[in-house]
Design a protein around this motif. Structure first.
Motif, short mmCIF file in Angstrom:
data_model
loop_
_atom_site.label_atom_id
_atom_site.label_comp_id
_atom_site.label_asym_id
_atom_site.label_seq_id
_atom_site.Cartn_x
_atom_site.Cartn_y
_atom_site.Cartn_z
N PRO A 1 0.83 -1.22 0.00
CA PRO A 1 0.00 0.00 0.00
C PRO A 1 0.86 1.26 0.00
O PRO A 1 1.83 1.36 0.75
CB PRO A 1 -0.78 -0.12 1.31
N GLY A 2 0.48 2.18 -0.86
CA GLY A 2 1.20 3.45 -0.94
C GLY A 2 2.39 3.44 -1.87
O GLY A 2 2.98 4.48 -2.13
N LEU A 3 2.76 2.26 -2.38
CA LEU A 3 3.96 2.17 -3.21
C LEU A 3 3.63 1.78 -4.64
O LEU A 3 2.85 0.86 -4.87
CB LEU A 3 4.93 1.13 -2.63
N GLN B 1 -5.10 -2.21 6.40
CA GLN B 1 -4.85 -0.90 7.01
C GLN B 1 -6.04 -0.39 7.81
O GLN B 1 -5.90 0.48 8.66
CB GLN B 1 -4.54 0.13 5.92
N GLN C 1 3.83 6.75 -0.95
CA GLN C 1 3.12 7.57 0.03
C GLN C 1 3.05 6.82 1.34
O GLN C 1 2.69 5.64 1.39
CB GLN C 1 1.69 7.86 -0.46
N ARG C 2 3.48 7.49 2.39
CA ARG C 2 3.45 6.90 3.72
C ARG C 2 2.92 7.95 4.67
O ARG C 2 3.55 9.00 4.86
CB ARG C 2 4.86 6.47 4.12
N ALA D 1 -3.23 -6.70 1.73
CA ALA D 1 -2.22 -5.77 2.26
C ALA D 1 -2.80 -4.36 2.36
O ALA D 1 -2.44 -3.60 3.26
CB ALA D 1 -0.99 -5.77 1.37
N TYR D 2 -3.70 -4.04 1.44
CA TYR D 2 -4.32 -2.71 1.48
C TYR D 2 -5.45 -2.67 2.53
O TYR D 2 -5.49 -1.77 3.38
CB TYR D 2 -4.87 -2.34 0.10
N ASP E 1 -2.69 4.58 3.66
CA ASP E 1 -1.79 4.84 2.52
C ASP E 1 -2.52 4.50 1.23
O ASP E 1 -3.08 3.41 1.10
CB ASP E 1 -0.51 4.01 2.65
N GLY E 2 -2.47 5.43 0.29
CA GLY E 2 -3.28 5.28 -0.93
C GLY E 2 -2.61 4.46 -2.01
O GLY E 2 -1.64 3.75 -1.79
N ILE E 3 -3.19 4.58 -3.20
CA ILE E 3 -2.67 3.88 -4.37
C ILE E 3 -2.53 4.91 -5.48
O ILE E 3 -3.50 5.59 -5.83
CB ILE E 3 -3.64 2.76 -4.80
#
Lengths: 401, 181
Positions: free
Chosen positions: A259-261, B131, A293-294, B127-128, B148-150
Protein backbone atom coordinates in the motif's frame (compact mmCIF):
# COMPACT_ATOMS: atom_id res chain seq x y z
CA UNK A 1 -86.17 -12.43 71.71
CA UNK A 2 -84.42 -9.53 70.09
CA UNK A 3 -81.23 -11.53 70.02
CA UNK A 4 -82.96 -14.48 68.32
CA UNK A 5 -84.52 -12.19 65.73
CA UNK A 6 -81.18 -10.59 65.04
CA UNK A 7 -79.52 -13.96 64.61
CA UNK A 8 -82.23 -15.05 62.18
CA UNK A 9 -81.86 -11.93 60.05
CA UNK A 10 -78.07 -12.29 59.92
CA UNK A 11 -78.35 -15.95 59.03
CA UNK A 12 -80.74 -15.21 56.16
CA UNK A 13 -78.45 -12.51 54.76
CA UNK A 14 -75.41 -14.80 54.87
CA UNK A 15 -77.22 -17.61 53.11
CA UNK A 16 -78.54 -15.18 50.44
CA UNK A 17 -75.07 -13.79 49.90
CA UNK A 18 -73.67 -17.29 49.63
CA UNK A 19 -76.35 -18.15 47.10
CA UNK A 20 -75.36 -15.01 45.01
CA UNK A 21 -71.58 -15.82 45.06
CA UNK A 22 -71.86 -19.46 44.11
CA UNK A 23 -73.61 -19.82 40.75
CA UNK A 24 -75.29 -22.93 39.88
CA UNK A 25 -73.87 -25.41 37.40
CA UNK A 26 -76.21 -24.11 34.75
CA UNK A 27 -75.09 -20.56 35.41
CA UNK A 28 -71.50 -21.67 35.27
CA UNK A 29 -72.06 -23.43 31.96
CA UNK A 30 -73.65 -20.32 30.52
CA UNK A 31 -70.80 -18.20 31.72
CA UNK A 32 -68.26 -20.56 30.13
CA UNK A 33 -70.18 -20.49 26.87
CA UNK A 34 -70.24 -16.70 26.89
CA UNK A 35 -66.55 -16.54 27.63
CA UNK A 36 -65.78 -19.07 24.88
CA UNK A 37 -67.77 -16.95 22.47
CA UNK A 38 -65.85 -13.87 23.57
CA UNK A 39 -62.53 -15.69 23.20
CA UNK A 40 -63.51 -16.90 19.76
CA UNK A 41 -64.48 -13.36 18.78
CA UNK A 42 -61.21 -11.99 20.16
CA UNK A 43 -59.28 -14.69 18.30
CA UNK A 44 -61.00 -13.73 15.10
CA UNK A 45 -60.17 -10.09 15.73
CA UNK A 46 -56.56 -10.95 16.52
CA UNK A 47 -56.31 -13.12 13.46
CA UNK A 48 -57.77 -10.34 11.34
CA UNK A 49 -55.38 -7.86 12.92
CA UNK A 50 -52.46 -10.16 12.26
CA UNK A 51 -53.56 -10.58 8.66
CA UNK A 52 -53.88 -6.84 8.30
CA UNK A 53 -50.49 -6.35 9.95
CA UNK A 54 -48.90 -8.87 7.64
CA UNK A 55 -50.62 -7.28 4.68
CA UNK A 56 -49.42 -3.87 5.82
CA UNK A 57 -45.88 -5.19 6.14
CA UNK A 58 -46.08 -6.68 2.65
CA UNK A 59 -47.46 -3.44 1.24
CA UNK A 60 -44.75 -1.42 3.04
CA UNK A 61 -42.04 -3.80 1.83
CA UNK A 62 -43.37 -3.67 -1.72
CA UNK A 63 -43.61 0.13 -1.60
CA UNK A 64 -40.09 0.59 -0.22
CA UNK A 65 -38.70 -1.96 -2.66
CA UNK A 66 -40.39 -0.21 -5.56
CA UNK A 67 -39.12 3.17 -4.41
CA UNK A 68 -35.60 1.84 -3.98
CA UNK A 69 -35.75 0.14 -7.32
CA UNK A 70 -36.76 3.42 -8.89
CA UNK A 71 -34.05 5.31 -7.03
CA UNK A 72 -31.24 2.79 -7.30
CA UNK A 73 -31.75 0.76 -10.44
CA UNK A 74 -29.33 1.44 -13.28
CA UNK A 75 -30.86 3.49 -16.00
CA UNK A 76 -29.66 4.33 -19.45
CA UNK A 77 -28.35 7.64 -18.16
CA UNK A 78 -26.40 5.91 -15.39
CA UNK A 79 -24.73 3.66 -17.94
CA UNK A 80 -23.41 6.77 -19.63
CA UNK A 81 -21.03 8.68 -17.42
CA UNK A 82 -19.82 12.22 -17.68
CA UNK A 83 -16.90 13.90 -15.97
CA UNK A 84 -14.16 16.36 -16.53
CA UNK A 85 -11.38 18.49 -15.21
CA UNK A 86 -9.92 21.90 -15.82
CA UNK A 87 -7.11 24.17 -14.75
CA UNK A 88 -6.54 27.90 -14.91
CA UNK A 89 -2.92 29.04 -14.71
CA UNK A 90 -1.16 32.31 -14.08
CA UNK A 91 2.57 32.47 -14.86
CA UNK A 92 4.85 35.36 -14.00
CA UNK A 93 8.28 34.32 -15.22
CA UNK A 94 11.43 35.98 -16.48
CA UNK A 95 14.62 34.55 -17.92
CA UNK A 96 17.85 34.79 -15.97
CA UNK A 97 19.22 37.34 -18.42
CA UNK A 98 15.91 39.26 -18.39
CA UNK A 99 15.64 38.94 -22.15
CA UNK A 100 12.39 37.00 -22.01
CA UNK A 101 9.28 37.13 -19.93
CA UNK A 102 6.12 35.14 -19.60
CA UNK A 103 3.38 37.02 -17.85
CA UNK A 104 0.19 35.27 -18.80
CA UNK A 105 -3.11 33.97 -17.55
CA UNK A 106 -4.45 30.99 -19.37
CA UNK A 107 -7.28 28.53 -18.98
CA UNK A 108 -4.77 25.85 -19.86
CA UNK A 109 -7.06 22.86 -20.04
CA UNK A 110 -10.81 22.33 -20.15
CA UNK A 111 -11.56 18.64 -20.40
CA UNK A 112 -14.71 16.59 -20.71
CA UNK A 113 -14.89 12.84 -20.12
CA UNK A 114 -17.65 10.74 -21.55
CA UNK A 115 -17.99 7.03 -20.99
CA UNK A 116 -20.55 4.40 -21.70
CA UNK A 117 -20.98 0.94 -20.26
CA UNK A 118 -22.35 -1.32 -22.99
CA UNK A 119 -22.27 -4.41 -20.81
CA UNK A 120 -20.48 -5.34 -17.60
CA UNK A 121 -17.42 -6.21 -19.64
CA UNK A 122 -17.53 -3.80 -22.59
CA UNK A 123 -17.18 -0.05 -22.19
CA UNK A 124 -16.25 3.11 -24.01
CA UNK A 125 -14.23 5.97 -22.59
CA UNK A 126 -13.27 9.31 -24.09
CA UNK A 127 -11.53 12.55 -23.19
CA UNK A 128 -12.02 15.70 -25.20
CA UNK A 129 -9.84 18.66 -24.35
CA UNK A 130 -9.81 22.30 -25.22
CA UNK A 131 -6.34 23.68 -24.58
CA UNK A 132 -5.66 27.37 -24.01
CA UNK A 133 -9.30 28.31 -24.15
CA UNK A 134 -9.58 29.39 -27.79
CA UNK A 135 -8.82 27.23 -30.80
CA UNK A 136 -8.78 27.85 -34.51
CA UNK A 137 -6.66 29.70 -37.02
CA UNK A 138 -4.59 32.37 -35.35
CA UNK A 139 -5.62 31.35 -31.88
CA UNK A 140 -3.33 29.77 -29.28
CA UNK A 141 -5.47 26.79 -28.38
CA UNK A 142 -6.28 23.38 -29.73
CA UNK A 143 -9.26 21.08 -29.55
CA UNK A 144 -7.86 17.61 -28.90
CA UNK A 145 -9.28 14.13 -28.65
CA UNK A 146 -6.96 12.59 -26.07
CA UNK A 147 -8.76 9.34 -25.41
CA UNK A 148 -11.45 7.40 -27.27
CA UNK A 149 -11.32 3.65 -26.92
CA UNK A 150 -13.35 0.52 -26.45
CA UNK A 151 -12.29 -1.62 -23.54
CA UNK A 152 -13.21 -5.24 -23.12
CA UNK A 153 -12.66 -7.46 -20.10
CA UNK A 154 -11.67 -10.57 -21.99
CA UNK A 155 -11.29 -12.55 -18.80
CA UNK A 156 -11.21 -11.70 -15.13
CA UNK A 157 -7.49 -11.16 -15.37
CA UNK A 158 -7.11 -9.61 -18.78
CA UNK A 159 -8.48 -6.45 -20.31
CA UNK A 160 -8.02 -5.47 -23.93
CA UNK A 161 -8.65 -2.11 -25.53
CA UNK A 162 -8.62 -0.66 -28.99
CA UNK A 163 -8.82 2.93 -30.12
CA UNK A 164 -7.03 6.06 -29.06
CA UNK A 165 -5.48 5.82 -25.60
CA UNK A 166 -2.83 7.28 -23.32
CA UNK A 167 0.59 5.68 -23.33
CA UNK A 168 1.26 3.61 -20.19
CA UNK A 169 4.43 5.56 -19.41
CA UNK A 170 5.38 7.77 -16.47
CA UNK A 171 3.38 9.06 -13.53
CA UNK A 172 1.25 11.86 -14.92
CA UNK A 173 0.61 10.68 -18.46
CA UNK A 174 -2.39 8.57 -17.47
CA UNK A 175 -3.41 10.36 -14.28
CA UNK A 176 -3.14 14.11 -14.67
CA UNK A 177 -6.18 15.66 -13.08
CA UNK A 178 -4.86 18.82 -11.37
CA UNK A 179 -5.91 17.72 -7.89
CA UNK A 180 -3.71 14.62 -8.16
CA UNK A 181 -0.28 16.27 -8.50
CA UNK A 182 1.78 19.09 -7.06
CA UNK A 183 2.83 22.14 -9.04
CA UNK A 184 0.76 24.46 -11.16
CA UNK A 185 2.33 23.22 -14.39
CA UNK A 186 3.09 19.60 -15.12
CA UNK A 187 6.73 18.70 -14.62
CA UNK A 188 9.07 19.35 -17.55
CA UNK A 189 10.77 15.96 -17.49
CA UNK A 190 7.62 14.06 -18.37
CA UNK A 191 6.58 16.86 -20.71
CA UNK A 192 9.82 17.24 -22.70
CA UNK A 193 11.29 13.75 -22.56
CA UNK A 194 8.46 11.20 -22.46
CA UNK A 195 6.54 13.42 -23.80
CA UNK A 196 3.37 13.76 -21.69
CA UNK A 197 0.56 14.06 -22.35
CA UNK A 198 1.01 11.44 -25.02
CA UNK A 199 -1.64 9.38 -26.74
CA UNK A 200 -1.61 7.10 -29.76
CA UNK A 201 -4.03 4.82 -31.58
CA UNK A 202 -3.81 1.05 -31.57
CA UNK A 203 -4.52 -1.97 -29.42
CA UNK A 204 -3.41 -2.84 -25.93
CA UNK A 205 -3.84 -5.42 -23.24
CA UNK A 206 -3.23 -5.33 -19.54
CA UNK A 207 -3.51 -7.84 -16.76
CA UNK A 208 -2.07 -9.11 -13.54
CA UNK A 209 0.66 -11.71 -13.32
CA UNK A 210 0.33 -12.04 -9.60
CA UNK A 211 -1.08 -9.93 -6.79
CA UNK A 212 0.48 -6.50 -7.13
CA UNK A 213 2.37 -7.21 -10.33
CA UNK A 214 0.69 -6.07 -13.53
CA UNK A 215 1.69 -5.58 -17.12
CA UNK A 216 0.63 -3.56 -20.15
CA UNK A 217 1.44 -4.30 -23.78
CA UNK A 218 0.47 -2.06 -26.65
CA UNK A 219 0.96 -1.83 -30.39
CA UNK A 220 0.14 1.60 -31.69
CA UNK A 221 0.87 4.50 -33.98
CA UNK A 222 4.24 6.13 -33.44
CA UNK A 223 6.00 9.44 -33.34
CA UNK A 224 6.80 11.38 -36.47
CA UNK A 225 9.90 13.44 -35.82
CA UNK A 226 10.20 15.26 -39.11
CA UNK A 227 13.46 16.36 -40.68
CA UNK A 228 14.50 19.47 -38.76
CA UNK A 229 12.93 18.32 -35.50
CA UNK A 230 14.62 16.25 -32.86
CA UNK A 231 12.49 16.27 -29.69
CA UNK A 232 9.98 13.50 -28.97
CA UNK A 233 7.47 16.23 -28.14
CA UNK A 234 7.80 17.52 -31.71
CA UNK A 235 6.88 14.06 -32.94
CA UNK A 236 3.46 13.71 -31.36
CA UNK A 237 0.99 13.34 -34.21
CA UNK A 238 -2.02 13.22 -31.91
CA UNK A 239 -3.67 10.66 -34.19
CA UNK A 240 -4.71 13.41 -36.59
CA UNK A 241 -4.30 11.89 -40.05
CA UNK A 242 -1.11 10.52 -38.56
CA UNK A 243 1.59 8.87 -40.57
CA UNK A 244 1.44 5.15 -39.91
CA UNK A 245 4.37 3.84 -41.93
CA UNK A 246 5.97 2.63 -38.73
CA UNK A 247 4.21 1.49 -35.63
CA UNK A 248 5.58 1.53 -32.13
CA UNK A 249 5.37 -0.96 -29.28
CA UNK A 250 5.11 -0.21 -25.61
CA UNK A 251 5.33 -2.40 -22.56
CA UNK A 252 5.08 -1.66 -18.89
CA UNK A 253 5.48 -3.66 -15.74
CA UNK A 254 4.13 -2.27 -12.49
CA UNK A 255 4.50 -3.36 -8.89
CA UNK A 256 1.85 -2.17 -6.42
CA UNK A 257 1.65 -4.94 -3.83
CA UNK A 258 2.57 -2.65 -0.93
CA UNK A 259 0.00 0.00 0.00
CA UNK A 260 1.20 3.45 -0.94
CA UNK A 261 3.96 2.17 -3.21
CA UNK A 262 4.15 2.08 -7.00
CA UNK A 263 7.24 0.93 -8.83
CA UNK A 264 7.03 0.82 -12.60
CA UNK A 265 9.17 0.56 -15.68
CA UNK A 266 8.10 1.22 -19.27
CA UNK A 267 9.80 0.44 -22.52
CA UNK A 268 8.96 1.62 -26.03
CA UNK A 269 10.50 0.91 -29.39
CA UNK A 270 9.83 2.44 -32.78
CA UNK A 271 11.70 1.27 -35.87
CA UNK A 272 11.61 4.62 -37.62
CA UNK A 273 10.52 7.90 -36.08
CA UNK A 274 10.98 9.57 -39.50
CA UNK A 275 8.07 7.43 -40.73
CA UNK A 276 9.85 6.36 -43.90
CA UNK A 277 11.18 9.79 -44.87
CA UNK A 278 14.91 9.87 -45.49
CA UNK A 279 17.26 7.83 -43.36
CA UNK A 280 15.46 5.58 -40.90
CA UNK A 281 15.93 6.56 -37.26
CA UNK A 282 14.90 4.06 -34.68
CA UNK A 283 14.08 5.15 -31.15
CA UNK A 284 13.84 3.40 -27.79
CA UNK A 285 12.42 4.88 -24.62
CA UNK A 286 13.07 3.58 -21.15
CA UNK A 287 11.27 5.07 -18.19
CA UNK A 288 11.09 4.06 -14.56
CA UNK A 289 9.56 5.67 -11.52
CA UNK A 290 8.60 5.32 -7.92
CA UNK A 291 5.60 6.88 -6.23
CA UNK A 292 5.58 6.24 -2.52
CA UNK A 293 3.12 7.57 0.03
CA UNK A 294 3.45 6.90 3.72
CA UNK A 295 1.07 8.69 6.07
CA UNK A 296 1.42 12.38 5.17
CA UNK A 297 4.69 12.01 3.33
CA UNK A 298 4.94 11.34 -0.39
CA UNK A 299 7.89 10.85 -2.68
CA UNK A 300 7.84 10.75 -6.44
CA UNK A 301 10.93 10.16 -8.54
CA UNK A 302 11.22 9.40 -12.23
CA UNK A 303 13.91 8.74 -14.79
CA UNK A 304 13.38 8.67 -18.55
CA UNK A 305 15.74 8.19 -21.45
CA UNK A 306 15.33 8.14 -25.21
CA UNK A 307 17.97 6.57 -27.41
CA UNK A 308 17.73 7.42 -31.10
CA UNK A 309 19.84 6.30 -34.01
CA UNK A 310 22.96 8.45 -34.45
CA UNK A 311 21.50 9.69 -37.73
CA UNK A 312 19.34 12.13 -35.77
CA UNK A 313 22.51 14.01 -34.82
CA UNK A 314 22.63 15.44 -38.35
CA UNK A 315 19.54 17.39 -37.37
CA UNK A 316 20.66 18.26 -33.85
CA UNK A 317 23.96 17.26 -32.39
CA UNK A 318 23.52 15.12 -29.30
CA UNK A 319 19.84 14.36 -29.93
CA UNK A 320 20.62 10.65 -30.12
CA UNK A 321 20.35 10.59 -26.35
CA UNK A 322 17.68 12.54 -24.47
CA UNK A 323 17.33 12.08 -20.72
CA UNK A 324 15.57 13.52 -17.72
CA UNK A 325 14.90 12.86 -14.06
CA UNK A 326 13.10 14.46 -11.17
CA UNK A 327 12.61 13.85 -7.50
CA UNK A 328 9.67 15.34 -5.64
CA UNK A 329 9.16 14.97 -1.89
CA UNK A 330 5.96 16.40 -0.45
CA UNK A 331 4.24 16.59 2.88
CA UNK A 332 0.58 17.11 3.73
CA UNK A 333 0.16 19.23 6.83
CA UNK A 334 -3.49 18.19 6.95
CA UNK A 335 -6.23 17.08 4.56
CA UNK A 336 -6.24 20.45 2.86
CA UNK A 337 -2.70 21.77 2.75
CA UNK A 338 0.37 20.18 1.21
CA UNK A 339 3.93 21.40 0.62
CA UNK A 340 6.26 20.14 -2.07
CA UNK A 341 9.73 20.56 -3.48
CA UNK A 342 10.96 19.24 -6.80
CA UNK A 343 14.33 19.00 -8.42
CA UNK A 344 14.30 18.29 -12.16
CA UNK A 345 16.93 18.01 -14.84
CA UNK A 346 16.49 17.18 -18.48
CA UNK A 347 18.46 17.38 -21.66
CA UNK A 348 17.17 16.90 -25.20
CA UNK A 349 20.72 16.79 -26.58
CA UNK A 350 22.40 14.74 -23.89
CA UNK A 351 24.39 12.83 -26.52
CA UNK A 352 26.72 15.78 -27.07
CA UNK A 353 29.50 16.95 -24.80
CA UNK A 354 28.22 20.51 -24.78
CA UNK A 355 26.37 21.66 -21.70
CA UNK A 356 22.74 21.58 -22.73
CA UNK A 357 21.12 20.34 -19.55
CA UNK A 358 18.31 22.31 -17.97
CA UNK A 359 17.70 22.07 -14.24
CA UNK A 360 14.81 23.42 -12.23
CA UNK A 361 13.88 23.69 -8.58
CA UNK A 362 10.23 24.12 -7.65
CA UNK A 363 8.84 24.92 -4.23
CA UNK A 364 5.15 25.34 -3.59
CA UNK A 365 1.88 24.51 -1.95
CA UNK A 366 -1.38 22.87 -2.88
CA UNK A 367 -4.52 23.85 -1.02
CA UNK A 368 -7.43 21.48 -1.50
CA UNK A 369 -10.63 23.36 -0.88
CA UNK A 370 -12.32 20.02 -1.58
CA UNK A 371 -10.61 16.74 -2.46
CA UNK A 372 -11.44 17.53 -6.09
CA UNK A 373 -10.78 21.28 -6.04
CA UNK A 374 -7.25 22.59 -5.63
CA UNK A 375 -5.50 25.94 -5.51
CA UNK A 376 -1.78 25.97 -6.28
CA UNK A 377 1.08 28.33 -5.80
CA UNK A 378 4.72 27.66 -6.56
CA UNK A 379 8.05 29.30 -7.21
CA UNK A 380 10.41 28.00 -9.89
CA UNK A 381 14.09 28.58 -10.43
CA UNK A 382 15.31 27.27 -13.75
CA UNK A 383 18.90 27.12 -14.96
CA UNK A 384 19.46 26.68 -18.67
CA UNK A 385 22.36 27.26 -21.02
CA UNK A 386 22.81 30.92 -21.99
CA UNK A 387 20.94 32.26 -18.96
CA UNK A 388 17.71 31.31 -20.72
CA UNK A 389 16.09 29.58 -17.75
CA UNK A 390 12.81 31.00 -16.50
CA UNK A 391 12.40 32.00 -12.87
CA UNK A 392 9.26 33.23 -11.17
CA UNK A 393 5.91 32.20 -9.79
CA UNK A 394 3.00 30.12 -10.98
CA UNK A 395 -0.52 30.06 -9.58
CA UNK A 396 -3.50 28.05 -10.52
CA UNK A 397 -6.86 26.61 -9.68
CA UNK A 398 -7.98 23.20 -10.81
CA UNK A 399 -10.87 20.79 -10.41
CA UNK A 400 -12.00 17.37 -11.47
CA UNK A 401 -15.25 15.45 -11.15
CA UNK B 1 6.21 -2.02 -43.25
CA UNK B 2 3.78 -4.84 -42.61
CA UNK B 3 6.30 -6.87 -40.68
CA UNK B 4 6.29 -4.84 -37.43
CA UNK B 5 2.52 -4.75 -37.50
CA UNK B 6 2.33 -8.50 -37.83
CA UNK B 7 4.90 -8.89 -35.08
CA UNK B 8 2.84 -6.70 -32.80
CA UNK B 9 -0.37 -8.54 -33.54
CA UNK B 10 1.36 -11.86 -32.98
CA UNK B 11 2.80 -10.62 -29.70
CA UNK B 12 -0.53 -9.35 -28.42
CA UNK B 13 -2.32 -12.44 -29.68
CA UNK B 14 0.14 -14.71 -27.93
CA UNK B 15 -0.18 -12.86 -24.64
CA UNK B 16 -3.96 -12.79 -25.01
CA UNK B 17 -4.15 -16.54 -25.59
CA UNK B 18 -1.69 -17.23 -22.79
CA UNK B 19 -3.70 -15.09 -20.42
CA UNK B 20 -6.96 -16.68 -21.40
CA UNK B 21 -5.63 -20.11 -20.59
CA UNK B 22 -3.46 -19.41 -17.55
CA UNK B 23 -4.61 -19.11 -13.94
CA UNK B 24 -3.54 -15.51 -13.32
CA UNK B 25 -4.98 -13.55 -10.46
CA UNK B 26 -8.31 -11.91 -10.98
CA UNK B 27 -8.03 -8.17 -11.53
CA UNK B 28 -11.72 -7.41 -11.39
CA UNK B 29 -15.01 -9.16 -10.88
CA UNK B 30 -16.82 -10.68 -7.94
CA UNK B 31 -14.44 -12.11 -5.36
CA UNK B 32 -16.89 -13.27 -2.71
CA UNK B 33 -20.66 -13.45 -2.44
CA UNK B 34 -22.50 -11.51 0.25
CA UNK B 35 -23.80 -14.63 2.06
CA UNK B 36 -20.32 -16.15 2.13
CA UNK B 37 -18.89 -12.94 3.56
CA UNK B 38 -21.53 -12.85 6.30
CA UNK B 39 -21.06 -16.53 7.14
CA UNK B 40 -17.33 -15.97 7.41
CA UNK B 41 -17.73 -12.89 9.60
CA UNK B 42 -19.74 -14.60 12.38
CA UNK B 43 -19.09 -17.81 14.25
CA UNK B 44 -22.84 -18.51 14.44
CA UNK B 45 -25.76 -17.32 12.31
CA UNK B 46 -26.37 -13.61 12.95
CA UNK B 47 -29.69 -11.80 12.98
CA UNK B 48 -30.81 -9.97 9.89
CA UNK B 49 -31.88 -6.43 10.58
CA UNK B 50 -32.72 -3.18 8.87
CA UNK B 51 -31.53 0.31 9.66
CA UNK B 52 -34.08 2.84 8.49
CA UNK B 53 -32.47 6.04 7.29
CA UNK B 54 -34.22 8.71 9.27
CA UNK B 55 -33.46 12.32 8.43
CA UNK B 56 -30.71 12.60 11.03
CA UNK B 57 -29.00 9.41 9.92
CA UNK B 58 -29.42 10.31 6.27
CA UNK B 59 -27.81 13.73 6.78
CA UNK B 60 -24.79 12.30 8.56
CA UNK B 61 -24.41 9.50 6.04
CA UNK B 62 -24.59 11.99 3.18
CA UNK B 63 -21.87 14.06 4.82
CA UNK B 64 -19.63 11.01 5.15
CA UNK B 65 -20.18 9.97 1.53
CA UNK B 66 -20.16 13.48 0.10
CA UNK B 67 -23.36 12.77 -1.79
CA UNK B 68 -27.03 12.23 -1.12
CA UNK B 69 -28.41 8.74 -0.45
CA UNK B 70 -31.31 7.49 -2.57
CA UNK B 71 -32.00 4.39 -0.45
CA UNK B 72 -34.49 4.35 2.40
CA UNK B 73 -32.90 1.66 4.53
CA UNK B 74 -29.78 -0.41 4.92
CA UNK B 75 -29.85 -4.10 5.66
CA UNK B 76 -27.20 -5.52 7.93
CA UNK B 77 -26.37 -8.50 10.12
CA UNK B 78 -25.86 -8.35 13.85
CA UNK B 79 -24.83 -10.65 16.64
CA UNK B 80 -24.23 -9.20 20.08
CA UNK B 81 -22.11 -6.06 19.55
CA UNK B 82 -20.84 -7.06 16.15
CA UNK B 83 -22.36 -5.90 12.87
CA UNK B 84 -21.61 -6.64 9.23
CA UNK B 85 -22.43 -4.33 6.34
CA UNK B 86 -22.33 -4.81 2.61
CA UNK B 87 -22.26 -1.40 0.96
CA UNK B 88 -21.54 -0.04 -2.50
CA UNK B 89 -19.79 3.12 -3.56
CA UNK B 90 -18.68 4.32 -6.96
CA UNK B 91 -14.94 4.76 -7.43
CA UNK B 92 -14.48 6.55 -10.72
CA UNK B 93 -17.40 5.21 -12.70
CA UNK B 94 -18.43 1.80 -11.41
CA UNK B 95 -19.68 0.65 -8.00
CA UNK B 96 -17.31 -1.16 -5.69
CA UNK B 97 -19.04 -3.67 -3.38
CA UNK B 98 -17.42 -3.58 0.03
CA UNK B 99 -18.03 -5.73 3.09
CA UNK B 100 -17.25 -4.21 6.48
CA UNK B 101 -17.40 -5.94 9.87
CA UNK B 102 -17.51 -3.72 12.95
CA UNK B 103 -17.17 -4.90 16.54
CA UNK B 104 -17.14 -2.73 19.63
CA UNK B 105 -16.97 0.41 17.48
CA UNK B 106 -13.83 -0.66 15.63
CA UNK B 107 -13.36 -2.15 12.20
CA UNK B 108 -12.69 -5.86 12.36
CA UNK B 109 -12.59 -6.50 8.63
CA UNK B 110 -12.82 -4.71 5.29
CA UNK B 111 -13.15 -6.85 2.21
CA UNK B 112 -13.72 -5.88 -1.41
CA UNK B 113 -16.44 -8.27 -2.57
CA UNK B 114 -16.67 -6.95 -6.15
CA UNK B 115 -14.53 -4.52 -8.12
CA UNK B 116 -15.60 -3.30 -11.53
CA UNK B 117 -13.37 -0.31 -12.36
CA UNK B 118 -10.71 -0.54 -15.06
CA UNK B 119 -7.95 0.75 -12.79
CA UNK B 120 -7.34 0.77 -9.07
CA UNK B 121 -8.08 -2.90 -8.33
CA UNK B 122 -5.21 -2.84 -5.84
CA UNK B 123 -7.74 -1.79 -3.18
CA UNK B 124 -8.82 -5.42 -2.98
CA UNK B 125 -5.41 -6.66 -1.84
CA UNK B 126 -5.38 -7.86 1.78
CA UNK B 127 -2.22 -5.77 2.26
CA UNK B 128 -4.32 -2.71 1.48
CA UNK B 129 -7.52 -3.59 3.38
CA UNK B 130 -5.55 -4.59 6.48
CA UNK B 131 -4.85 -0.90 7.01
CA UNK B 132 -8.44 -0.43 8.18
CA UNK B 133 -8.27 -2.94 11.03
CA UNK B 134 -8.95 -1.33 14.39
CA UNK B 135 -10.03 1.98 12.87
CA UNK B 136 -12.81 3.89 14.57
CA UNK B 137 -14.55 7.20 13.95
CA UNK B 138 -13.39 10.59 15.10
CA UNK B 139 -15.87 13.16 16.36
CA UNK B 140 -16.08 14.48 12.81
CA UNK B 141 -16.95 11.03 11.43
CA UNK B 142 -13.53 10.53 9.85
CA UNK B 143 -11.39 7.42 10.20
CA UNK B 144 -8.94 7.81 13.06
CA UNK B 145 -6.19 5.97 11.15
CA UNK B 146 -4.09 7.09 8.21
CA UNK B 147 -4.60 5.01 5.08
CA UNK B 148 -1.79 4.84 2.52
CA UNK B 149 -3.28 5.28 -0.93
CA UNK B 150 -2.67 3.88 -4.37
CA UNK B 151 -1.09 6.00 -7.09
CA UNK B 152 -3.52 6.54 -9.92
CA UNK B 153 -6.44 5.07 -7.98
CA UNK B 154 -7.30 7.94 -5.64
CA UNK B 155 -11.03 7.66 -6.30
CA UNK B 156 -11.16 3.95 -5.42
CA UNK B 157 -9.22 4.64 -2.22
CA UNK B 158 -11.62 7.44 -1.32
CA UNK B 159 -14.58 5.13 -1.96
CA UNK B 160 -13.26 2.48 0.44
CA UNK B 161 -12.43 5.14 3.05
CA UNK B 162 -15.96 6.52 2.85
CA UNK B 163 -17.63 3.12 3.11
CA UNK B 164 -15.45 2.15 6.09
CA UNK B 165 -16.43 5.38 7.86
CA UNK B 166 -20.09 4.90 6.95
CA UNK B 167 -20.18 1.35 8.32
CA UNK B 168 -18.70 2.62 11.58
CA UNK B 169 -21.33 5.35 11.73
CA UNK B 170 -24.20 2.93 10.99
CA UNK B 171 -22.82 0.53 13.59
CA UNK B 172 -22.93 3.30 16.18
CA UNK B 173 -26.53 4.02 15.29
CA UNK B 174 -27.77 0.45 15.68
CA UNK B 175 -25.73 -0.28 18.80
CA UNK B 176 -26.95 2.88 20.49
CA UNK B 177 -30.56 2.36 19.48
CA UNK B 178 -33.05 -0.08 21.02
CA UNK B 179 -32.58 -2.39 18.13
CA UNK B 180 -34.45 -5.66 18.72
CA UNK B 181 -31.81 -7.84 17.18
Amino acid sequence: MNNKLLALVVGMNVSMAAAAETPSLEQLWNMVQEQQAEIAALKDQLSESNSRLQETEIVAEATVAAMEQFALAPTASKKTTFGGYGELHYNNLETDDASGTKDAIDFHRFVMFTGHQFTDSIRFFSELELEHSLSGNGHPGEMELEQAYIEWDATENLTAKAGLFLMPIGIINETHEPNTFYGTERNNVEKDIIPATWWEAGAAINGEITEGLSYDLAAHSGLYIAEGDHKPRDGRQKVAKAKADDMAFTGRIKYTAIPGLELAASFQHQADVRQGEGVAIDGTLFETHIAWQRDNFQLRALYAQWDFDDAINTTKLGADEQTGMYIEPSFKLNDKLGLFARYSSWDNTAGSSTDSEITQIDLGINYWLHPNVVFKFDYQNQDAPGESGYDGINMGVGYSF
Amino acid sequence: MLKPTLKALLLIGTVLLTSLSSPMVSAKGVYQSGPDFIAEAFNQPPNKATLWLTNDIREQAAEILGRSLPELRVRYHKLDNKTAWILEEIGKEMPITIGVVVAEGKIEQVKILAYRESRGGEVRYPAYTRQYLGASLTNKNNLDQSIDGITGATLSVWAVNKVAALALYYHGQVINSRDPS
